[in-house]
Scaffold this motif. Structure first.
Motif, PDB file in Angstrom:
ATOM      1  N   GLN A   8       1.571  14.425   5.045  1.00  0.00           N
ATOM      2  CA  GLN A   8       1.186  14.757   3.670  1.00  0.00           C
ATOM      3  C   GLN A   8       2.402  14.766   2.754  1.00  0.00           C
ATOM      4  O   GLN A   8       2.336  14.286   1.618  1.00  0.00           O
ATOM      5  CB  GLN A   8       0.488  16.115   3.626  1.00  0.00           C
ATOM      6  N   LEU A   9       3.509  15.305   3.244  1.00  0.00           N
ATOM      7  CA  LEU A   9       4.741  15.326   2.446  1.00  0.00           C
ATOM      8  C   LEU A   9       5.211  13.903   2.152  1.00  0.00           C
ATOM      9  O   LEU A   9       5.546  13.575   1.012  1.00  0.00           O
ATOM     10  CB  LEU A   9       5.844  16.103   3.168  1.00  0.00           C
ATOM     11  N   VAL A  10       5.227  13.059   3.164  1.00  0.00           N
ATOM     12  CA  VAL A  10       5.668  11.677   2.984  1.00  0.00           C
ATOM     13  C   VAL A  10       4.753  10.957   1.987  1.00  0.00           C
ATOM     14  O   VAL A  10       5.230  10.256   1.098  1.00  0.00           O
ATOM     15  CB  VAL A  10       5.737  10.931   4.339  1.00  0.00           C
ATOM     16  N   GLN A  11       3.451  11.150   2.105  1.00  0.00           N
ATOM     17  CA  GLN A  11       2.530  10.520   1.161  1.00  0.00           C
ATOM     18  C   GLN A  11       2.765  11.017  -0.263  1.00  0.00           C
ATOM     19  O   GLN A  11       2.656  10.253  -1.215  1.00  0.00           O
ATOM     20  CB  GLN A  11       1.081  10.797   1.556  1.00  0.00           C
ATOM     21  N   ALA A  12       3.103  12.290  -0.410  1.00  0.00           N
ATOM     22  CA  ALA A  12       3.312  12.865  -1.740  1.00  0.00           C
ATOM     23  C   ALA A  12       4.626  12.426  -2.372  1.00  0.00           C
ATOM     24  O   ALA A  12       4.747  12.381  -3.596  1.00  0.00           O
ATOM     25  CB  ALA A  12       3.265  14.393  -1.661  1.00  0.00           C
ATOM     26  N   THR A  13       5.612  12.079  -1.558  1.00  0.00           N
ATOM     27  CA  THR A  13       6.932  11.747  -2.105  1.00  0.00           C
ATOM     28  C   THR A  13       7.236  10.257  -2.155  1.00  0.00           C
ATOM     29  O   THR A  13       8.174   9.844  -2.830  1.00  0.00           O
ATOM     30  CB  THR A  13       8.055  12.468  -1.314  1.00  0.00           C
ATOM     31  N   GLU A  14       6.459   9.448  -1.448  1.00  0.00           N
ATOM     32  CA  GLU A  14       6.644   7.998  -1.495  1.00  0.00           C
ATOM     33  C   GLU A  14       5.739   7.423  -2.579  1.00  0.00           C
ATOM     34  O   GLU A  14       4.572   7.784  -2.664  1.00  0.00           O
ATOM     35  CB  GLU A  14       6.303   7.350  -0.150  1.00  0.00           C
ATOM     36  N   HIS A  15       6.252   6.513  -3.371  1.00  0.00           N
ATOM     37  CA  HIS A  15       5.456   5.936  -4.454  1.00  0.00           C
ATOM     38  C   HIS A  15       4.601   4.760  -3.999  1.00  0.00           C
ATOM     39  O   HIS A  15       3.589   4.456  -4.599  1.00  0.00           O
ATOM     40  CB  HIS A  15       6.358   5.511  -5.616  1.00  0.00           C
ATOM     41  N   SER A  16       5.026   4.098  -2.946  1.00  0.00           N
ATOM     42  CA  SER A  16       4.278   2.933  -2.498  1.00  0.00           C
ATOM     43  C   SER A  16       4.424   2.747  -0.996  1.00  0.00           C
ATOM     44  O   SER A  16       5.498   2.958  -0.435  1.00  0.00           O
ATOM     45  CB  SER A  16       4.788   1.676  -3.199  1.00  0.00           C
ATOM     46  N   PHE A  17       3.345   2.358  -0.383  1.00  0.00           N
ATOM     47  CA  PHE A  17       3.363   2.012   1.033  1.00  0.00           C
ATOM     48  C   PHE A  17       3.056   0.535   1.238  1.00  0.00           C
ATOM     49  O   PHE A  17       2.773   0.101   2.339  1.00  0.00           O
ATOM     50  CB  PHE A  17       2.352   2.863   1.813  1.00  0.00           C
ATOM     51  N   ALA A  18       3.104  -0.227   0.163  1.00  0.00           N
ATOM     52  CA  ALA A  18       2.823  -1.654   0.245  1.00  0.00           C
ATOM     53  C   ALA A  18       3.887  -2.350   1.097  1.00  0.00           C
ATOM     54  O   ALA A  18       5.080  -2.223   0.838  1.00  0.00           O
ATOM     55  CB  ALA A  18       2.790  -2.268  -1.145  1.00  0.00           C
ATOM     56  N   LEU A  19       3.436  -3.057   2.116  1.00  0.00           N
ATOM     57  CA  LEU A  19       4.366  -3.776   2.982  1.00  0.00           C
ATOM     58  C   LEU A  19       4.453  -5.253   2.617  1.00  0.00           C
ATOM     59  O   LEU A  19       5.309  -5.969   3.122  1.00  0.00           O
ATOM     60  CB  LEU A  19       3.959  -3.631   4.451  1.00  0.00           C
ATOM     61  N   THR A  20       3.552  -5.698   1.764  1.00  0.00           N
ATOM     62  CA  THR A  20       3.559  -7.096   1.348  1.00  0.00           C
ATOM     63  C   THR A  20       3.542  -7.172  -0.172  1.00  0.00           C
ATOM     64  O   THR A  20       3.071  -6.264  -0.849  1.00  0.00           O
ATOM     65  CB  THR A  20       2.313  -7.837   1.894  1.00  0.00           C
ATOM     66  N   GLU A  21       4.056  -8.261  -0.716  1.00  0.00           N
ATOM     67  CA  GLU A  21       4.066  -8.453  -2.167  1.00  0.00           C
ATOM     68  C   GLU A  21       2.664  -8.581  -2.730  1.00  0.00           C
ATOM     69  O   GLU A  21       2.401  -8.203  -3.862  1.00  0.00           O
ATOM     70  CB  GLU A  21       4.876  -9.700  -2.535  1.00  0.00           C
ATOM     71  N   CYS A  22       1.755  -9.126  -1.936  1.00  0.00           N
ATOM     72  CA  CYS A  22       0.401  -9.380  -2.441  1.00  0.00           C
ATOM     73  C   CYS A  22      -0.490  -8.152  -2.371  1.00  0.00           C
ATOM     74  O   CYS A  22      -1.638  -8.198  -2.811  1.00  0.00           O
ATOM     75  CB  CYS A  22      -0.246 -10.527  -1.676  1.00  0.00           C
ATOM     76  N   ASP A  23      -0.018  -7.063  -1.814  1.00  0.00           N
ATOM     77  CA  ASP A  23      -0.846  -5.865  -1.681  1.00  0.00           C
ATOM     78  C   ASP A  23      -1.347  -5.422  -3.050  1.00  0.00           C
ATOM     79  O   ASP A  23      -0.583  -5.054  -3.924  1.00  0.00           O
ATOM     80  CB  ASP A  23      -0.059  -4.735  -1.009  1.00  0.00           C
ATOM     81  N   GLY A  24      -2.654  -5.509  -3.245  1.00  0.00           N
ATOM     82  CA  GLY A  24      -3.260  -5.124  -4.508  1.00  0.00           C
ATOM     83  C   GLY A  24      -3.386  -6.252  -5.513  1.00  0.00           C
ATOM     84  O   GLY A  24      -3.992  -6.103  -6.559  1.00  0.00           O
ATOM     85  N   ASP A  25      -2.802  -7.428  -5.221  1.00  0.00           N
ATOM     86  CA  ASP A  25      -2.849  -8.548  -6.164  1.00  0.00           C
ATOM     87  C   ASP A  25      -3.137  -9.842  -5.406  1.00  0.00           C
ATOM     88  O   ASP A  25      -2.217 -10.561  -5.026  1.00  0.00           O
ATOM     89  CB  ASP A  25      -1.525  -8.641  -6.927  1.00  0.00           C
ATOM     90  N   ASP A  26      -4.406 -10.116  -5.175  1.00  0.00           N
ATOM     91  CA  ASP A  26      -4.785 -11.325  -4.432  1.00  0.00           C
ATOM     92  C   ASP A  26      -4.433 -12.608  -5.175  1.00  0.00           C
ATOM     93  O   ASP A  26      -4.336 -13.674  -4.575  1.00  0.00           O
ATOM     94  CB  ASP A  26      -6.283 -11.311  -4.103  1.00  0.00           C
ATOM     95  N   ASP A  27      -4.231 -12.524  -6.482  1.00  0.00           N
ATOM     96  CA  ASP A  27      -3.866 -13.711  -7.257  1.00  0.00           C
ATOM     97  C   ASP A  27      -2.409 -14.122  -7.025  1.00  0.00           C
ATOM     98  O   ASP A  27      -1.994 -15.199  -7.408  1.00  0.00           O
ATOM     99  CB  ASP A  27      -4.089 -13.466  -8.752  1.00  0.00           C
ATOM    100  N   ALA A  28      -1.624 -13.253  -6.385  1.00  0.00           N
ATOM    101  CA  ALA A  28      -0.201 -13.536  -6.173  1.00  0.00           C
ATOM    102  C   ALA A  28       0.034 -14.551  -5.057  1.00  0.00           C
ATOM    103  O   ALA A  28       1.121 -15.082  -4.927  1.00  0.00           O
ATOM    104  CB  ALA A  28       0.553 -12.249  -5.851  1.00  0.00           C
ATOM    105  N   CYS A  29      -0.998 -14.833  -4.272  1.00  0.00           N
ATOM    106  CA  CYS A  29      -0.824 -15.723  -3.122  1.00  0.00           C
ATOM    107  C   CYS A  29      -2.024 -16.657  -3.002  1.00  0.00           C
ATOM    108  O   CYS A  29      -3.169 -16.220  -3.050  1.00  0.00           O
ATOM    109  CB  CYS A  29      -0.673 -14.888  -1.860  1.00  0.00           C
ATOM    110  N   TYR A  30      -1.750 -17.925  -2.793  1.00  0.00           N
ATOM    111  CA  TYR A  30      -2.843 -18.902  -2.719  1.00  0.00           C
ATOM    112  C   TYR A  30      -3.592 -18.851  -1.389  1.00  0.00           C
ATOM    113  O   TYR A  30      -4.672 -19.430  -1.269  1.00  0.00           O
ATOM    114  CB  TYR A  30      -2.351 -20.322  -3.021  1.00  0.00           C
ATOM    115  N   ILE A  31      -3.095 -18.150  -0.366  1.00  0.00           N
ATOM    116  CA  ILE A  31      -3.837 -18.035   0.893  1.00  0.00           C
ATOM    117  C   ILE A  31      -4.445 -16.635   1.078  1.00  0.00           C
ATOM    118  O   ILE A  31      -4.928 -16.302   2.141  1.00  0.00           O
ATOM    119  CB  ILE A  31      -2.952 -18.394   2.113  1.00  0.00           C
ATOM    120  N   ALA A  32      -4.430 -15.833   0.038  1.00  0.00           N
ATOM    121  CA  ALA A  32      -4.918 -14.450   0.132  1.00  0.00           C
ATOM    122  C   ALA A  32      -6.352 -14.364   0.642  1.00  0.00           C
ATOM    123  O   ALA A  32      -6.705 -13.434   1.379  1.00  0.00           O
ATOM    124  CB  ALA A  32      -4.798 -13.754  -1.221  1.00  0.00           C
TER     125      ALA A  32
END
Length: 151
Positions: A77-101
């Protein structure tokens, strides 16, 4: 995955405050003990106070203290509260960023890994980081070298 310095300092502050001999301390004292920027630590302390982990008292006799019992502070819970992002890939949340998404499953697999990581961290509390063997070492060193040395 790499945790930010902010999360690292958050863990250090909480571990330091959980030590029984540190009922109340100051940002300056913690900054000196860990050789970290006082300004950066002020931001960490402000966030930990906002999240309800610590109590801050201003003034001559003020200082910081742990607001919650160490065995109620879950590391995940502490780690989730203090980290701003857990995205491991650039396309996380933006399927338009990659043509094979539309056919790629890596983003979903990576998210599953992050979820498992947090679940494991949530099995541990701040108290678990302060096992008895580490308490004497903390007193001896007057600081915490790393979280790993206490697991």
């Amino acid at each position: 995955m790499h945790l930010t310095r902010f999360t690292d300092y958050s863990l250090r502050v909480l571990m330091y405050l959980a030590e029984p001999s540190n009922e109340r301390t100051t940002i300056a004292e913690i900054a000196t003990r860990f050789s970290v920027s006082r300004n950066h630590l002020m931001k960490v302390v402000q966030e930990l106070s906002h999240l309800g982990y610590i109590t801050t008292i201003r003034g001559k006799n003020g200082g910081l203290s742990l607001k919650m019992a160490p065995d109620t502070i879950h590391i995940g819970q502490l780690v989730q509260a203090t980290e701003h992002s857990f995205a491991l890939t650039e396309c996380d949340g933006d399927d338009d960023a990659c043509y094979i998404a539309s056919v790629c499953r890596f983003k979903h697999i990576a998210n599953e890994g992050v979820t498992a990581f947090i679940a494991v961290l949530d099995r541990y509390t701040l108290q678990d980081l302060l096992v008895p063997e580490c308490r004497s070492r903390l007193r001896e060193l007057k600081l915490i070298d790393s979280v790993e040395s206490c697991l």
